[in-house]
Scaffold this active site. Structure first.
Site, short mmCIF file in Angstrom:
data_model
loop_
_atom_site.label_atom_id
_atom_site.label_comp_id
_atom_site.label_asym_id
_atom_site.label_seq_id
_atom_site.Cartn_x
_atom_site.Cartn_y
_atom_site.Cartn_z
N LYS A 111 66.55 88.44 36.08
CA LYS A 111 67.78 87.91 35.49
C LYS A 111 68.97 88.81 35.75
CE LYS A 111 66.11 84.53 32.28
NZ LYS A 111 66.12 83.90 30.97
N LYS A 194 60.70 78.44 40.24
CA LYS A 194 60.29 77.64 39.06
C LYS A 194 61.41 76.68 38.66
CE LYS A 194 61.58 80.02 34.89
NZ LYS A 194 61.34 80.04 33.48
N LYS A 197 66.48 75.72 33.82
CA LYS A 197 67.78 75.24 33.36
C LYS A 197 68.90 75.89 34.15
CE LYS A 197 66.11 75.89 28.95
NZ LYS A 197 66.19 76.80 27.85
#
Ligand code: ADP
Ligand code: TRP
Length: 332
Positions: A111, A194, A197
Site C-alpha cells: 500500500k 486481486k 476496491k
C-alpha cells in the site's frame, strides 16, 4: 464460548471478492457463533478520504452487510470509531508489538509502495489497531480473506507477548477462518492482481451494487484466453490465470468444486461459458444490489442498527479495557 469478530473497511463499494472472501463466511457463522461485525472506519482514514465520502461509505457498507444476509438481530453490527476502547487498546498494544514485527507486514509495503516516507504512520501501525479490534472482544474466531492472514498472525503474536509480559493467560489467542475455495478472487482484467476496491478500472471488479447491464458488460470484457476449457487451466505451468479465476468464481458461487465445473464445460470455449457465468452472477448479485438500494434510502433505520450495535459492543469492550488497565497497573 465461541465469539467471532471481523470487519471491513468502508472505503467504497463492496465487490465480489469481499463477498466471497469475507461476507459469505460472516453470514454462514451467524447461527453458530456470537458475532461482532464492524465497519472499520478508523482503518479507512489511514489514507486520505473526504469526510462526506467517508460518511456515505459507512452507511452504504452497513447497507451492504445487511443486504448480503447479515441479520441485525443475530449479530452485533457497529462502527469501529463509535467504540472508544478500540483506540485505547490499540495504544497499549503499540507498546507490546515490536517494530521488527511491523516491518515484515507485506500489506504496508504494497500500500505504501515506493513512497514509504510519505505514508501515514496509521497505515504502518494499522495491523495493531486490527489486533485491538479482535482482542478487545476476546474473539475466538476471525473470518477474513486470505490477504489478511499475516495480520492475524501478528495479532496472535501480540496476544501471546502480552500474556507472557504480564504473566497472565489473559487474551484469548484467536483462530483465523479463511475460505479455501477461491480464497482470493482476482481482477477480471488481470488474473495476477486481486479484485480490489482501489483498482482504477471499474471493469476489473463486480460490485455488489452493479446493475444487470453492468454485469453483462463487465463479463463480456473480462479477460480470458482463446484455448477451450479443459483440466489444463489449473495446471500451474499453463499460466491461464484469468481462466482459473473465472472458473473458481463460478464454482464458489455454485458451492461446487473446480473439477466439477471443468467437467461441465469441458471442451467449450469461454464465450459459451461467459453466457452461463453472466446469468449466475446476475442471479446472485441483483437481489443484493436491489436490497442495498432500498436500505440505503432508509438512513434512520441504518443509524438505529449502528447505535444499537455500538451500545452492545461497548459493554463488552469496556469490560476488557478495565481488566487490561488493572493488569498493567493503570487503574488507580
Ligand atoms: P479491498 O482490497 O478491495 O479494499 P478490503 O481490504 O477492504 O478490500 O477487504 C475486506 C475483506 O474482503 C477482507 O477480509 C479481505 O481479505 C477480503 N477481500 C478483499 N479483496 C478480496 C479478494 N479479491 N478476494 C478475496 N477476498 C478479498
Ligand atoms: N484490515 C481488514 C481489511 O482490510 C479490516 C479489519 C479491520 C479487520 N479490523 C479487523 C478484519 C479485525 C478482521 C478483524 O480487510
Amino acid at each position: 464460548m465461541k465469539r467471532v469478530l471481523s470487519g471491513i473497511q468502508p472505503t467504497g463499494n463492496l465487490h465480489l471478492g469481499n463477498y466471497l472472501g469475507a461476507i459469505k463466511n460472516f453470514v454462514s457463522m451467524q447461527n453458530s457463533y456470537e458475532c461482532f461485525y464492524m465497519l472499520a472506519d478508523l482503518h479507512a482514514i489511514t489514507v486520505r478520504v473526504e469526510p462526506k465520502d467517508l460518511k456515505e461509505n459507512i452507511l452504504s457498507t452497513a447497507a451492504a452487510f445487511l443486504a448480503s444476509g447479515l441479520d441485525e438481530k443475530k449479530n452485533i453490527i457497529f462502527s469501529q470509531s463509535s467504540v472508544r476502547a478500540h483506540s485505547e487498546l490499540s495504544w497499549i498494544l503499540n507498546c507490546t508489538a515490536r517494530v521488527g514485527w511491523l516491518n515484515r507486514m507485506t500489506q504496508f509495503k504494497e500500500k505504501a509502495g515506493s513512497n514509504k516516507e510519505k505514508a501515514s504512520v496509521g497505515l504502518y501501525t494499522y495491523p495493531i489497531l486490527m489486533a485491538a479490534d479482535i482482542l478487545v472482544y476476546q474473539a475466538t474466531h476471525v473470518p477474513v480473506g486470505e490477504d489478511q492472514k499475516q495480520h492475524l498472525e501478528l495479532c496472535r503474536d501480540i496476544a501471546i507477548k502480552f500474556n507472557n509480559d504480564y504473566g497472565k493467560d489473559f487474551f484469548n489467542i484467536p483462530e483465523p477462518i479463511i475460505p479455501d475455495i477461491s480464497a482470493r478472487v482476482m481482477s477480471l482484467r488481470d488474473g495476477l492482481k486481486k479484485m480490489s476496491k482501489s483498482d482504477e478500472s471499474d471493469l476489473s471488479r463486480i460490485n455488489l451494487t452493479d446493475s444487470k447491464e453492468q454485469i453483462v458488460q463487465k463479463i463480456k470484457k473480462a479477460k480470458t484466453d482463446s484455448e477451450p476449457i479443459n483440466e489444463d487451466i489449473f495446471n500451474e505451468k499453463s499460466k491461464r490465470f484469468e481462466a482459473q479465476n473465472l472458473i473458481s468464481i463460478y464454482a464458489d458461487l455454485k458451492s461446487e468444486s473446480n473439477k466439477k465445473i471443468l467437467s461441465q464445460f469441458e471442451g467449450k470455449n469461454f464465450s459459451e461459458f461467459k453466457k452461463d457465468f453472466t446469468d449466475l452472477l446476475i442471479e446472485y448479485i441483483s437481489p443484493i444490489s436491489d436490497k442495498i438500494d432500498l436500505l440505503r434510502k432508509n438512513e434512520d433505520h441504518l443509524l438505529k442498527i449502528l447505535k444499537n450495535g455500538q451500545e452492545k459492543a461497548s459493554n463488552v469492550a469496556d469490560k476488557t479495557m478495565k481488566d487490561v488497565k488493572n493488569i498493567i497497573g493503570l487503574s488507580l
